[in-house]
Design a protein around this motif. Structure first.
Motif, PDB file in Angstrom:
ATOM      1  N   GLN A  87      40.411  29.971  41.057  1.00 14.91           N
ATOM      2  CA  GLN A  87      41.837  31.048  40.601  1.00 14.91           C
ATOM      3  C   GLN A  87      41.481  32.372  40.036  1.00 14.91           C
ATOM      4  O   GLN A  87      41.864  32.585  39.015  1.00 14.91           O
ATOM      5  N   LEU A  88      42.702  33.128  40.789  1.00 19.06           N
ATOM      6  CA  LEU A  88      42.669  34.380  40.430  1.00 19.06           C
ATOM      7  C   LEU A  88      44.388  34.896  40.823  1.00 19.06           C
ATOM      8  O   LEU A  88      44.744  34.398  41.704  1.00 19.06           O
ATOM      9  N   GLN A  89      45.224  35.181  40.094  1.00 22.46           N
ATOM     10  CA  GLN A  89      46.505  35.170  40.461  1.00 22.46           C
ATOM     11  C   GLN A  89      47.288  36.175  40.302  1.00 22.46           C
ATOM     12  O   GLN A  89      47.049  36.858  39.573  1.00 22.46           O
ATOM     13  N   LEU A  90      47.574  37.098  41.322  1.00 22.73           N
ATOM     14  CA  LEU A  90      48.114  37.973  41.577  1.00 22.73           C
ATOM     15  C   LEU A  90      49.646  38.070  41.312  1.00 22.73           C
ATOM     16  O   LEU A  90      50.177  37.439  41.430  1.00 22.73           O
ATOM     17  N   LEU A 118      35.324  35.411  38.739  1.00 23.59           N
ATOM     18  CA  LEU A 118      36.842  36.156  38.974  1.00 23.59           C
ATOM     19  C   LEU A 118      37.253  37.670  37.809  1.00 23.59           C
ATOM     20  O   LEU A 118      37.676  37.618  38.329  1.00 23.59           O
ATOM     21  N   GLU A 119      36.701  36.967  36.784  1.00 25.39           N
ATOM     22  CA  GLU A 119      36.741  38.436  35.919  1.00 25.39           C
ATOM     23  C   GLU A 119      36.319  39.649  36.235  1.00 25.39           C
ATOM     24  O   GLU A 119      37.128  40.557  36.340  1.00 25.39           O
ATOM     25  N   PRO A 171      39.291  43.586  39.011  1.00 29.52           N
ATOM     26  CA  PRO A 171      40.177  44.856  39.165  1.00 29.52           C
ATOM     27  C   PRO A 171      39.630  45.692  39.974  1.00 29.52           C
ATOM     28  O   PRO A 171      40.702  46.440  40.292  1.00 29.52           O
ATOM     29  N   PHE A 172      38.596  45.167  41.077  1.00 31.28           N
ATOM     30  CA  PHE A 172      38.704  45.262  42.564  1.00 31.28           C
ATOM     31  C   PHE A 172      39.858  45.228  43.409  1.00 31.28           C
ATOM     32  O   PHE A 172      40.734  45.803  43.839  1.00 31.28           O
ATOM     33  N   ILE A 192      40.788  31.642  35.850  1.00 35.92           N
ATOM     34  CA  ILE A 192      39.936  30.738  35.788  1.00 35.92           C
ATOM     35  C   ILE A 192      39.223  29.917  36.783  1.00 35.92           C
ATOM     36  O   ILE A 192      40.719  29.320  38.154  1.00 35.92           O
ATOM     37  N   ILE A 193      38.371  28.745  37.118  1.00 40.95           N
ATOM     38  CA  ILE A 193      37.913  27.564  38.129  1.00 40.95           C
ATOM     39  C   ILE A 193      38.911  26.806  37.943  1.00 40.95           C
ATOM     40  O   ILE A 193      39.684  26.506  37.290  1.00 40.95           O
ATOM     41  N   SER A 194      39.090  25.922  38.858  1.00 41.93           N
ATOM     42  CA  SER A 194      40.281  25.027  38.958  1.00 41.93           C
ATOM     43  C   SER A 194      38.983  23.505  38.699  1.00 41.93           C
ATOM     44  O   SER A 194      38.799  23.340  40.227  1.00 41.93           O
TER      45      SER A 194
END
Ligand code: MEV
Length: 377
Positions: free
Chosen positions: A107-110, A181-182, A186-187, A200-202
Motif C-alpha cells: 500500500q502506498l498512501q497519497l 513501494l519506497e 518519488p515517481f 508498506i505491505i498489507s
C-alpha cells in the motif's frame, strides 16, 4: 518411500525417533549432528514428540506425499492432537490443497489530492513505468516470473491509496514489497504532485489464499465411549455455534492457528503477520467467522480451510540453521507446498479440538499430557 503413519511414534525412544527422521528426511551427517546438538540445551526434555528444537507430528499425508511436521509450541497436546487427527484424515485419503494466488499487496498512501479522477488517471496512465521501476529493485524475482504484476488505486476518504500487487515467489514478501513501494514513491509524487504517506505491505493477504480439504470416515471418529456418529454430531454442533457467535469463532480459529503457527515458527516464519492476515480474513464480511467448515456427506465428515497464508521458504529467519533443518525434515520444495502442509496441520488441530469439545471435553487428554509434561521438566 517410508510412510509417516507410524503408530505410537511418540513412544519410541529418542534415538530411534532421531534415526527414523534422519532416514525419512534423508538428513546428512551435519544436519543430524545439529539436530542432536539441540538436545544438549538446558530446556530439552525427552518427552512425547520432542526432537531437537521441535516437536514432531506424524501421520500427515498431503497431496499423496508423507510428512513429519516439525512444530514449535509450548503445548505438547497440540502436537499429539495434530498427529491423531492426521491419522484419521489419512483414512479418508489424506489432505488435498492448492493456492488460489501468490500475490502480496503493497500500500502506498497519497495525500492532499484535489482531483481524485485526475490523479487516478495520471497513475494508471503510468502503470507500466511504475511496474518497471518497482521491478528494477529485484531483477532476480523478475527473471523467475515473480515481481510486481499490477496495480490499482482506491479512494479511502481523503486519501488515494495505490495497491501494488507483487508475486514474491517463495518469500513472504515484506522486504520485497516495501523496497518496491519506497522506490516508486518519488515517481508517484512527481507525476501526481501529491504528498506520500505510508508505504508498506498489507498483511491482509487476500491474494495469497490457500485452500485445503480432508475427510474422515465417520466410524474413524470414535473416541473412548463415543461412537463416530456421536463425535461427528458434536463437531457439527460446535461448528454451528462458531458460525453464529464471535466468542466461539475466535476460539475455534485459535485452535486452528495452534497448528499453523507452530509449523510457521519452526520454519522461521513471521507468525504475527500470518495471524493478522488470518483474523482479518475471518472478519472480512463484517462478521467474524470460523476459518474452517465441517459437514457430513454420506459416511464421511468433510472439512475445509480457506485462509490467506503468506508463509515462506526463503528470506528472513527461514535462513537460520534451525528453520533450514525444519524445512529439510519437511522435504518441501517451495513456499506453496509448505503453506498447504501448514494449513493441513491447522485443519487437523481443529478436527481434534472439535472432536473432544463435543464429547469428553478438552481437559481429559490435554491435562493428562500437561501433567506428564510438567513432571518431565
Ligand atoms: C486450545 O489451545 C484450543 C481450543 O480452545 C480450540 C477450540 O476451542 O476449538 C481447544
Amino acid at each position: 518411500m517410508i510412510s509417516s503413519a507410524i503408530p505410537n511414534f511418540h513412544k519410541f525412544p529418542l534415538e530411534k525417533k532421531l534415526k527414523f527422521i534422519k532416514e525419512f528426511s534423508n538428513l546428512n551427517q551435519e544436519d543430524f549432528v545439529l539436530l542432536k546438538k539441540y538436545q544438549k540445551l538446558p530446556d530439552f526434555t525427552e518427552f512425547e514428540n520432542n526432537i531437537g528444537p521441535f516437536k514432531i507430528a506424524a501421520n500427515f499425508l498431503v497431496q499423496g506425499k508423507d510428512y513429519f511436521a516439525p512444530m514449535e509450541t509450548e503445548e505438547p497436546s497440540v502436537v499429539a492432537a495434530a498427529s491423531r487427527a492426521a491419522r484419521q484424515i489419512r483414512e479418508g485419503g489424506g489432505f488435498k490443497g492448492r493456492y488460489l494466488g501468490n500475490q502480496m499487496i503493497g500500500q502506498l498512501q497519497l495525500l492532499g489530492i484535489k482531483n481524485f479522477k485526475k490523479t487516478s488517471k495520471e497513475i494508471l496512465e503510468n502503470k507500466n513505468e511504475i511496474l518497471k521501476i518497482a521491478n528494477k529493485t529485484n531483477e532476480f524475482l523478475l527473471r523467475h516470473s515473480g515481481g510486481a504484476k499490477d496495480l490499482e488505486v482506491r479512494k479511502v476518504k481523503n486519501f488515494l491509496v495505490l495497491h501494488l500487487f507483487v508475486d514474491p515467489k517463495d518469500a513472504m514478501g515484506a522486504n520485497i514489497v516495501n523496497t518496491m513501494l519506497e522506490k516508486i514513491a518519488p515517481f508517484l509524487a512527481k507525476i501526481t504532485g501529491a504528498k506520500i504517506g505510508v508505504r508498506i505491505i498489507s498483511n491482509f493477504a487476500e491474494r495469497r489464499i490457500v485452500f485445503v480439504e480432508g475427510q474422515v470416515p465417520v466410524e474413524e471418529l470414535a473416541l473412548g465411549d463415543f461412537s463416530g456418529e456421536k463425535v461427528a454430531q458434536g463437531i457439527l454442533t460446535a461448528q454451528e455455534l462458531a458460525e453464529l457467535d464471535i466468542y466461539r469463532a475466535v476460539t475455534h480459529n485459535k485452535g486452528v492457528m495452534n497448528g499453523i503457527d507452530a509449523v510457521a515458527l519452526a520454519t522461521g516464519n513471521d507468525i504475527r503477520a500470518i495471524d493478522a492476515g488470518v483474523h482479518s480474513f475471518a472478519a472480512k464480511t463484517g462478521k467474524y467467522k470460523p476459518i474452517t467448515k465441517w459437514k457430513l456427506e454420506n459416511d464421511f465428515l468433510k472439512g475445509e480451510i480457506k485462509i490467506p497464508l503468506a508463509i515462506a521458504t526463503v528470506g528472513g529467519a527461514t535462513g537460520t540453521k534451525k528453520a533450514k533443518l525444519a524445512l529439510k525434515i519437511l522435504r518441501v520444495k517451495n513456499a506453496q507446498e509448505l503453506g498447504i502442509l501448514a494449513a493441513s496441520v491447522g485443519l487437523a488441530n481443529n478436527l481434534a479440538a472439535l472432536s473432544v469439545l463435543g464429547t469428553e471435553g478438552i481437559q481429559k487428554g490435554h491435562m493428562k499430557l500437561h501433567q506428564k509434561f510438567i513432571k518431565n521438566i
